[in-house]
Write a protein that holds these residues in place. Structure first.
Motif, short mmCIF file in Angstrom:
data_model
loop_
_atom_site.label_atom_id
_atom_site.label_comp_id
_atom_site.label_asym_id
_atom_site.label_seq_id
_atom_site.Cartn_x
_atom_site.Cartn_y
_atom_site.Cartn_z
N TYR B 87 0.83 -1.21 0.00
CA TYR B 87 0.00 0.00 0.00
C TYR B 87 0.86 1.26 0.00
CZ TYR B 87 -3.67 3.29 1.34
OH TYR B 87 -4.55 4.34 1.37
N THR B 116 -11.74 -7.33 7.03
CA THR B 116 -11.92 -6.08 6.27
C THR B 116 -11.68 -4.88 7.19
OG1 THR B 116 -14.29 -6.34 6.59
CG2 THR B 116 -13.43 -6.91 4.43
N ARG B 120 -8.52 -2.32 6.38
CA ARG B 120 -9.06 -1.13 5.71
C ARG B 120 -8.01 -0.04 5.52
NH1 ARG B 120 -13.77 -0.40 8.62
NH2 ARG B 120 -14.76 -2.02 7.39
N LYS B 124 -6.08 -0.42 -0.76
CA LYS B 124 -6.75 0.62 -1.55
C LYS B 124 -8.26 0.46 -1.39
CE LYS B 124 -7.09 2.46 -6.20
NZ LYS B 124 -6.57 2.45 -7.57
N HIS B 125 -8.69 -0.80 -1.33
CA HIS B 125 -10.10 -1.09 -1.11
C HIS B 125 -10.20 -2.53 -0.66
CE1 HIS B 125 -14.21 0.23 -1.42
NE2 HIS B 125 -14.57 -0.82 -2.12
N ASN B 126 -11.29 -2.88 0.03
CA ASN B 126 -11.48 -4.29 0.35
C ASN B 126 -12.95 -4.66 0.34
OD1 ASN B 126 -12.43 -3.37 2.84
ND2 ASN B 126 -10.54 -3.87 3.92
N LEU B 128 -16.01 -7.73 1.61
CA LEU B 128 -16.48 -8.96 2.22
C LEU B 128 -17.62 -9.45 1.33
CD1 LEU B 128 -16.74 -11.04 4.56
CD2 LEU B 128 -18.27 -9.42 5.69
N GLU B 141 -13.94 -6.17 -10.21
CA GLU B 141 -13.78 -4.81 -9.68
C GLU B 141 -12.46 -4.67 -8.93
OE1 GLU B 141 -17.77 -3.19 -8.35
OE2 GLU B 141 -16.51 -2.46 -6.71
N ARG B 150 -3.94 5.38 -9.01
CA ARG B 150 -2.77 5.06 -8.19
C ARG B 150 -2.96 3.64 -7.71
NH1 ARG B 150 -0.61 8.31 -2.85
NH2 ARG B 150 1.10 6.91 -2.35
N ILE B 177 -17.64 2.01 -11.59
CA ILE B 177 -17.77 2.46 -10.20
C ILE B 177 -17.98 3.97 -10.26
CG2 ILE B 177 -16.66 2.47 -7.93
CD1 ILE B 177 -14.75 0.30 -9.07
N ARG B 178 -19.19 4.41 -9.90
CA ARG B 178 -19.49 5.82 -10.17
C ARG B 178 -18.64 6.78 -9.34
NH1 ARG B 178 -25.73 5.75 -8.01
NH2 ARG B 178 -25.37 4.12 -6.46
N GLY B 179 -18.15 6.32 -8.18
CA GLY B 179 -17.32 7.21 -7.36
C GLY B 179 -15.84 7.10 -7.65
N TYR B 180 -15.48 6.38 -8.72
CA TYR B 180 -14.06 6.15 -8.98
C TYR B 180 -13.75 6.33 -10.45
CZ TYR B 180 -9.58 3.71 -9.19
OH TYR B 180 -8.27 3.39 -9.40
N ASP B 301 -2.48 10.93 -8.14
CA ASP B 301 -3.26 10.98 -6.91
C ASP B 301 -3.34 12.42 -6.39
OD1 ASP B 301 -4.43 10.78 -4.45
OD2 ASP B 301 -2.96 9.38 -3.62
#
Ligand SMILES: Cc1ncc(C[n+]2csc(CCOP(=O)(O)OP(=O)(O)O)c2C)c(N)n1
Ligand SMILES: [Mg+2]
Lengths: 159, 561
Positions: B87, B116, B120, B124-126, B128, B141, B150, B177-180, B301
């Motif tokens: 990370y 998770t 966290r 970058k993301h996780n 379950l 995804e 990044r 992914i609408r937020g990404y 970033d």
């Protein structure tokens, strides 16, 4: 400076933890945080009030935007907004002082929601200033408990 | 199709044919499918931390995405250091962990951990996964997130009942992914403004970080520097992004950077930061960093920009794309005055060490460079040896120097070397290690022997946790608190060559300077498995130059005063 930030997020499990984790890990202070579903059940809105100078706020906004579950971030600093905070306040009140308290509440357009022998519970809604002013006036009567939602905000106009 | 098979089929869609890890109760269904599958090779490690570093090393060496697997609870928690390492250095990788059955989650079940929750802050993301129907799209995804923008590690936590559940397998073509939506192309107006600043600059310095390697922009960086005759300094993570033997190279900057890189930065009128993040090991005392310079900061970033040092001109985007655009528009220049000044600094204080009869670590690394003609991939552990590895081996290609830069993880180098070898089997892979760090994942000698993974470990054995000892010597009046690794100065523990032999690896001990080259040649000839070379070096050798913590980077100690 105090900023009110409105964050639209995916209504998914763990999102709130991601956001609060971001604040605690980076040492940003949250004044208040309120969450709820929006008109779209897949989206939640989190309203966060945070203290900090411009550079802190810039980082907060960028960091929030970086989370894949965050859809949109808006700092309301320069927007015309309506802010509301709701408190429930329980004050010690015997027969003697009860009328005084009710009178103050009426002036503030607050609601008496419960009355007991030795106490009275009032609901007040308004922006932070109004709510704080009301709390100050209640202090002399000995406040037993305060419960507060935290600020929520919406922009004025048709947008 | 059952969930476990969906996992493997999804991985194949992502062109994965190797997994690193260890099994356990909550991943047995997955391992059962691995047993039946002929296309996926599984490398059974001896520790999950090592599996994570192997995956990371594989990703760094190949520029692709590696995958590791661990069971729930302790298996997952053992991955944490590896995830945090990846990370901090923005390395794309995927970790798949087993989880207790969905109906037990939250009940403190046997080998349950809130994976998770724990991971966290270091991913970058996780995810379950709570429904087998979400499995394929989640994996899709996860790969997309790990690779794009990044990059970084992404973890997928999969309860055991989801692995056993079944549904129809369809692998999605696209991710939305609408937020990404990472921005890559760079703002045209900002690029124009940058060109203007660069053209007007008399004393520019390019400060290149790991982002250049991640975006595969080394070629573009060379063209950019060549056209504008721009001197280039690299960070530890940027090592290899720009050829060290180029005339324009200033080598590394910062705490153990070169005198000339640090002075160039401090006297520059324009810093072009590319894929770098102004780490405190780079900037020294922040308010004095590049005092007289304007700063252009290019990074994918936005959170890296103006976080530590305010950028006069930020450009958010992919270095590769932006460098191309900048190169097209900047003027061809000579900048001879500035280069004359830099040459003077280079002559005054080159990187050097004491050349005598003693066995010194810097000499060993120079000999490694000779023996491999600079063509090896070098990994490192963390400590003094890591800095010497950066200073005395010359890296001319990206992806040839793999090190834990951001987190500084001891125990990284050996498993990372193994992962690199799995990804680049034709390359010579050398782990430059300290005697302390090597012991943090030494058990992987077993994995290495069993799978015939041919890597050379060069242990620079100074009998100390040397980097900490150096700080204690210089700033704590030689109070050597808990840094000696041996029984005494005469008796070093363990005998690394013997440990190697016990595992069935090749062990070589070297005590004298004249033995160095023959021993290296012998090690490089050995092709059947791991080699451990134990170099008994000077105990109290120090890394120079050095900028003391909290000083400005031109307040640099070039050697023992
Ligand atoms: C996992 C971990 N624990 C502790 C440290 C702190 N630390 C940094 S360098 C170092 C000493 C490393 O010793 P060694 O591997 O022998 O390398 P040397 O400095 O002697 O070359 C230590 C303990 C670290 N970086 N990583
Ligand atoms: Mg050591």
């Amino acid at each position: 400076m105090k900023h009110t930030i409105s964050v639209q997020v995916e209504n998914k499990f763990g999102v709130l933890a991601r956001i609060s984790g971001l604040f605690s890990a980076r040492g940003y202070n949250i004044n208040s945080l309120a969450v709820g579903e929006t008109e779209d059940p897949e989206i939640s809105r989190i309203t966060i009030v945070v203290h900090g100078d411009e550079s802190v706020l810039e980082q907060v906004t960028k960091q929030l935007n970086k989370l894949p579950d965050v859809i949109k971030v808006k700092d309301f600093l320069n927007s015309d907004i309506i802010k509301r905070d709701l408190i429930l306040i329980k004050v010690s009140a015997n027969k003697k002082v009860r009328p005084e308290i009710i009178e103050i509440a009426t002036i503030f357009r607050a609601k008496i929601v419960d009355v007991a022998k030795e106490s009275i519970t009032i609901e007040v809604t308004g922006d932070e200033d109004k709510v704080s002013a009301f709390m100050d006036l209640m202090r002399p009567y000995k406040i037993k408990e305060i419960v507060r939602t935290g600020v929520i905000a919406i922009e004025r106009g048709g947008k | 199709m059952n969930g476990a098979k969906i996992i493997l089929e999804s991985l194949k869609k992502e062109k994965i044919n190797k997994l690193f890890g260890i099994c356990g109760g909550s991943v047995i269904p997955l391992f059962d499918e691995i047993y039946k599958d002929d296309d996926i090779e599984f490398i059974l490690t001896r520790h999950e931390q090592a599996a994570a570093h192997m995956t990371d090393g594989y990703s760094r060496a190949t520029g692709e995405v590696g995958v590791c697997v661990a069971t729930s609870g302790p298996g997952a928690t053992n991955l944490v250091t590896g995830l945090a390492t990846a990370y901090m250095d923005s390395i794309p990788m995927i970790a798949i962990t087993g989880q207790v059955a969905t109906h037990l989650v939250g009940n403190d079940a046997f080998q349950e951990a809130d994976t998770t929750g724990i991971t966290r802050p270091v991913t970058k993301h996780n995810y379950l996964v709570t429904d087998v129907k979400d499995l394929a799209s989640t994996i899709k995804e996860a790969f997309y997130l790990a690779r794009s923008g990044r990059p970084g590690p992404v973890l997928i936590d999969i309860p055991v009942d989801i692995q056993k559940g079944s549904c129809k397998f369809t692998y999605p073509e696209k991710v939305n992914i609408r937020g990404y939506k990472p921005k890559t192309s760079g703002h045209t107006k900002q690029i124009k403004a940058a060109v203007k600043l660069i053209n007007a600059s008399k004393k520019p310095v390019v400060y290149a970080g790991g982002g250049v390697i991640i975006s595969k922009a080394s070629k573009e960086l060379r063209a950019f520097a060549a056209k504008g005759k721009l001197p280039v300094t690299t960070t530890l993570m940027g090592t290899g992004s720009y050829p060290a033997d180029s005339e324009l190279s200033l080598s590394m900057l910062g705490m153990h950077g070169t005198y000339f890189a640090n002075h160039a930065i401090q006297n520059s009128d324009l810093i072009v930061a590319i894929g770098a993040r102004f780490d405190d090991r780079v900037t020294g005392r922040v308010k004095d960093f590049a005092r007289g310079a304007k700063i252009i900061h290019i990074d994918i970033d936005p959170t890296s920009i103006s976080k530590i040092v305010n950028a006069d001109l930020p450009i958010v985007g992919d270095c590769k794309i932006i460098l191309k655009k900048l190169t097209k528009d900047i003027e061809t220049k000579k900048r001879s005055g500035w280069h004359k000044q830099i040459s003077k600094w280079k002559k005054e204080h080159p990187i050097s060490y004491k050349k005598d009869k003693k066995l010194r670590p810097q000499y060993i690394i120079e000999q490694l460079y000779e023996a491999t003609s600079g063509k090896a991939i070098i990994t490192t552990e963390v400590g003094q040896h890591q800095m010497w590895a950066e200073q005395f081996y010359k890296y001319n290609e990206p992806g040839t120097f793999l090190t834990s830069g951001g987190l500084g993880t001891m125990g990284y180098g050996f498993p990372a070397a193994m992962g690199a070898k799995m990804g680049k089997p034709k390359k010579t892979i050398i782990n430059i290690a300290g005697d302390g760090s090597f012991q943090m994942n030494i058990q992987e000698l077993a994995t290495c022997v069993i799978n015939d993974i041919n890597v050379v470990n060069v242990v620079l054995n100074n009998n100390y946790l040397g980097m900490v000892r150096q700080w204690q010597e210089l700033f704590y009046d030689r109070r050597y608190s808990q840094v000696c690794l041996g029984k005494s100065h005469k008796e070093r523990v363990p005998d690394f060559a013997k440990v190697a032999e016990a595992y069935g690896a090749k062990g070589i001990t070297v005590c004298k300077k004249e033995e160095v080259m023959p021993a290296i040649k012998e090690a490089l000839k050995y092709k059947t498995g791991p080699v451990v070379m134990d170099f008994i070096i000077e105990e109290e050798e120090n890394v120079y130059p050095m900028v003391p913590a909290g000083a400005a980077i031109d307040e640099i100690l070039v050697d023992m005063a």
